[in-house]
Design a protein around this motif. Sequence first.
Motif, PDB file in Angstrom:
ATOM      1  N   THR A  93      14.396 -36.205 143.162  1.00 32.12           N
ATOM      2  CA  THR A  93      14.958 -36.184 144.511  1.00 32.12           C
ATOM      3  C   THR A  93      15.078 -37.593 145.068  1.00 32.12           C
ATOM      4  O   THR A  93      16.090 -37.940 145.689  1.00 32.12           O
ATOM      5  N   ARG A  94      14.079 -38.415 144.828  1.00 32.58           N
ATOM      6  CA  ARG A  94      14.150 -39.813 145.269  1.00 32.58           C
ATOM      7  C   ARG A  94      15.336 -40.534 144.626  1.00 32.58           C
ATOM      8  O   ARG A  94      16.030 -41.306 145.277  1.00 32.58           O
ATOM      9  N   ILE A  95      15.549 -40.286 143.342  1.00 35.18           N
ATOM     10  CA  ILE A  95      16.683 -40.912 142.651  1.00 35.18           C
ATOM     11  C   ILE A  95      17.996 -40.461 143.284  1.00 35.18           C
ATOM     12  O   ILE A  95      18.897 -41.272 143.499  1.00 35.18           O
ATOM     13  N   ALA A  96      18.098 -39.181 143.610  1.00 37.02           N
ATOM     14  CA  ALA A  96      19.314 -38.671 144.263  1.00 37.02           C
ATOM     15  C   ALA A  96      19.521 -39.348 145.609  1.00 37.02           C
ATOM     16  O   ALA A  96      20.640 -39.739 145.954  1.00 37.02           O
ATOM     17  N   VAL A  97      18.445 -39.510 146.378  1.00 38.86           N
ATOM     18  CA  VAL A  97      18.529 -40.162 147.686  1.00 38.86           C
ATOM     19  C   VAL A  97      18.923 -41.624 147.514  1.00 38.86           C
ATOM     20  O   VAL A  97      19.809 -42.138 148.205  1.00 38.86           O
ATOM     21  N   GLN A  98      18.274 -42.308 146.589  1.00 38.29           N
ATOM     22  CA  GLN A  98      18.556 -43.720 146.365  1.00 38.29           C
ATOM     23  C   GLN A  98      19.988 -43.938 145.894  1.00 38.29           C
ATOM     24  O   GLN A  98      20.628 -44.924 146.264  1.00 38.29           O
ATOM     25  N   GLY A 155      19.432 -47.540 148.871  1.00 40.82           N
ATOM     26  CA  GLY A 155      18.161 -48.161 149.243  1.00 40.82           C
ATOM     27  C   GLY A 155      16.990 -47.407 148.653  1.00 40.82           C
ATOM     28  O   GLY A 155      17.096 -46.243 148.264  1.00 40.82           O
ATOM     29  N   PHE A 156      15.845 -48.072 148.596  1.00 43.76           N
ATOM     30  CA  PHE A 156      14.615 -47.477 148.077  1.00 43.76           C
ATOM     31  C   PHE A 156      14.141 -46.353 149.000  1.00 43.76           C
ATOM     32  O   PHE A 156      14.239 -46.471 150.214  1.00 43.76           O
ATOM     33  N   SER A 157      13.626 -45.295 148.422  1.00 44.68           N
ATOM     34  CA  SER A 157      13.124 -44.169 149.196  1.00 44.68           C
ATOM     35  C   SER A 157      11.653 -43.931 148.890  1.00 44.68           C
ATOM     36  O   SER A 157      11.244 -43.980 147.737  1.00 44.68           O
ATOM     37  N   ARG A 158      10.870 -43.662 149.939  1.00 42.28           N
ATOM     38  CA  ARG A 158       9.458 -43.308 149.797  1.00 42.28           C
ATOM     39  C   ARG A 158       9.256 -41.832 150.153  1.00 42.28           C
ATOM     40  O   ARG A 158       8.189 -41.425 150.585  1.00 42.28           O
ATOM     41  N   LEU A 159      10.270 -41.047 149.950  1.00 44.15           N
ATOM     42  CA  LEU A 159      10.281 -39.633 150.290  1.00 44.15           C
ATOM     43  C   LEU A 159       9.102 -38.889 149.657  1.00 44.15           C
ATOM     44  O   LEU A 159       8.704 -39.190 148.536  1.00 44.15           O
ATOM     45  N   ILE A 160       8.568 -37.936 150.399  1.00 40.78           N
ATOM     46  CA  ILE A 160       7.501 -37.071 149.907  1.00 40.78           C
ATOM     47  C   ILE A 160       8.037 -35.635 149.887  1.00 40.78           C
ATOM     48  O   ILE A 160       8.583 -35.160 150.878  1.00 40.78           O
ATOM     49  N   LEU A 161       7.863 -34.983 148.750  1.00 38.72           N
ATOM     50  CA  LEU A 161       8.303 -33.597 148.588  1.00 38.72           C
ATOM     51  C   LEU A 161       7.076 -32.699 148.486  1.00 38.72           C
ATOM     52  O   LEU A 161       6.124 -33.014 147.771  1.00 38.72           O
ATOM     53  N   ASP A 162       7.118 -31.594 149.207  1.00 42.74           N
ATOM     54  CA  ASP A 162       6.066 -30.581 149.133  1.00 42.74           C
ATOM     55  C   ASP A 162       6.729 -29.262 148.776  1.00 42.74           C
ATOM     56  O   ASP A 162       7.731 -28.887 149.389  1.00 42.74           O
ATOM     57  N   VAL A 163       6.196 -28.590 147.787  1.00 41.67           N
ATOM     58  CA  VAL A 163       6.732 -27.287 147.388  1.00 41.67           C
ATOM     59  C   VAL A 163       5.620 -26.258 147.493  1.00 41.67           C
ATOM     60  O   VAL A 163       4.582 -26.393 146.843  1.00 41.67           O
ATOM     61  N   GLY A 164       5.829 -25.270 148.327  1.00 41.19           N
ATOM     62  CA  GLY A 164       4.886 -24.167 148.446  1.00 41.19           C
ATOM     63  C   GLY A 164       3.480 -24.570 148.853  1.00 41.19           C
ATOM     64  O   GLY A 164       2.511 -23.957 148.418  1.00 41.19           O
ATOM     65  N   GLY A 165       3.355 -25.628 149.670  1.00 44.82           N
ATOM     66  CA  GLY A 165       2.042 -26.051 150.140  1.00 44.82           C
ATOM     67  C   GLY A 165       1.246 -26.840 149.118  1.00 44.82           C
ATOM     68  O   GLY A 165       0.038 -27.044 149.288  1.00 44.82           O
ATOM     69  N   SER A 166       1.900 -27.327 148.073  1.00 40.36           N
ATOM     70  CA  SER A 166       1.189 -28.050 147.012  1.00 40.36           C
ATOM     71  C   SER A 166       0.527 -29.322 147.525  1.00 40.36           C
ATOM     72  O   SER A 166      -0.556 -29.690 147.062  1.00 40.36           O
ATOM     73  N   ARG A 167       1.147 -30.007 148.482  1.00 36.69           N
ATOM     74  CA  ARG A 167       0.562 -31.252 149.003  1.00 36.69           C
ATOM     75  C   ARG A 167      -0.711 -30.961 149.794  1.00 36.69           C
ATOM     76  O   ARG A 167      -1.691 -31.692 149.691  1.00 36.69           O
ATOM     77  N   GLU A 168      -0.702 -29.901 150.569  1.00 34.19           N
ATOM     78  CA  GLU A 168      -1.893 -29.519 151.331  1.00 34.19           C
ATOM     79  C   GLU A 168      -3.029 -29.139 150.385  1.00 34.19           C
ATOM     80  O   GLU A 168      -4.180 -29.523 150.591  1.00 34.19           O
ATOM     81  N   ALA A 169      -2.690 -28.414 149.326  1.00 32.78           N
ATOM     82  CA  ALA A 169      -3.706 -28.044 148.336  1.00 32.78           C
ATOM     83  C   ALA A 169      -4.263 -29.291 147.657  1.00 32.78           C
ATOM     84  O   ALA A 169      -5.478 -29.403 147.448  1.00 32.78           O
TER      85      ALA A 169
END
Length: 173
Positions: A86-91, A96-110
């Motif tokens: 996803t970062r590559i798609a955004v970039q 420009g460089f992206s520091r995007l954070i992706l969360d799927v199904g609450g994985s980041r919270e876990a």
Amino acid sequence: MSEESPTAVVSEGRADRGNPTIAELEEEGDIAADYIEELLDITDLDGDIDIDARGGRAYVSVNSSEDSNLRLLSKPDTVTALQELTRIAVQTKTGGFSRLILDVGGSREARQSELENLVDRAIERIEGGAASAALPPMSSYERKLVHDVVADRGFTSESEGEGRDRHTVIRRA
């Protein structure tokens, strides 16, 4: 007709990615959401996408009901790989460089909860007499989360090592 390259036009005003504007972060989020939505359509997975901008990063969350097949994508390694794609798609779109954070199904919270438990166990070792406690290697984002948790617990931490071996070491304050 302008002689600027398409990338120069798209990335105008994005040369300094140290402090992206809210508008730039929202643009990143929109591009990422479009990319993820296409992926979900192709894979016939269900998910609702939320976009947020905070702390100099765009955050994209994909969630759905508990009986959804989205859990297939919520494993940590899969989320990390999807985040990089996803970062590559955004970039590619922004130039420009992206520091995007992706969360799927609450994985980041876990993962945040796992990191907090890891820090708590390390602190127990220090309180038991160890001079320091080293955690396993992790991404820069996860190390940042660990540093924040360690500071909240009243201890100090620093990152050590290089590349894939970069890890956090915790010590008494």
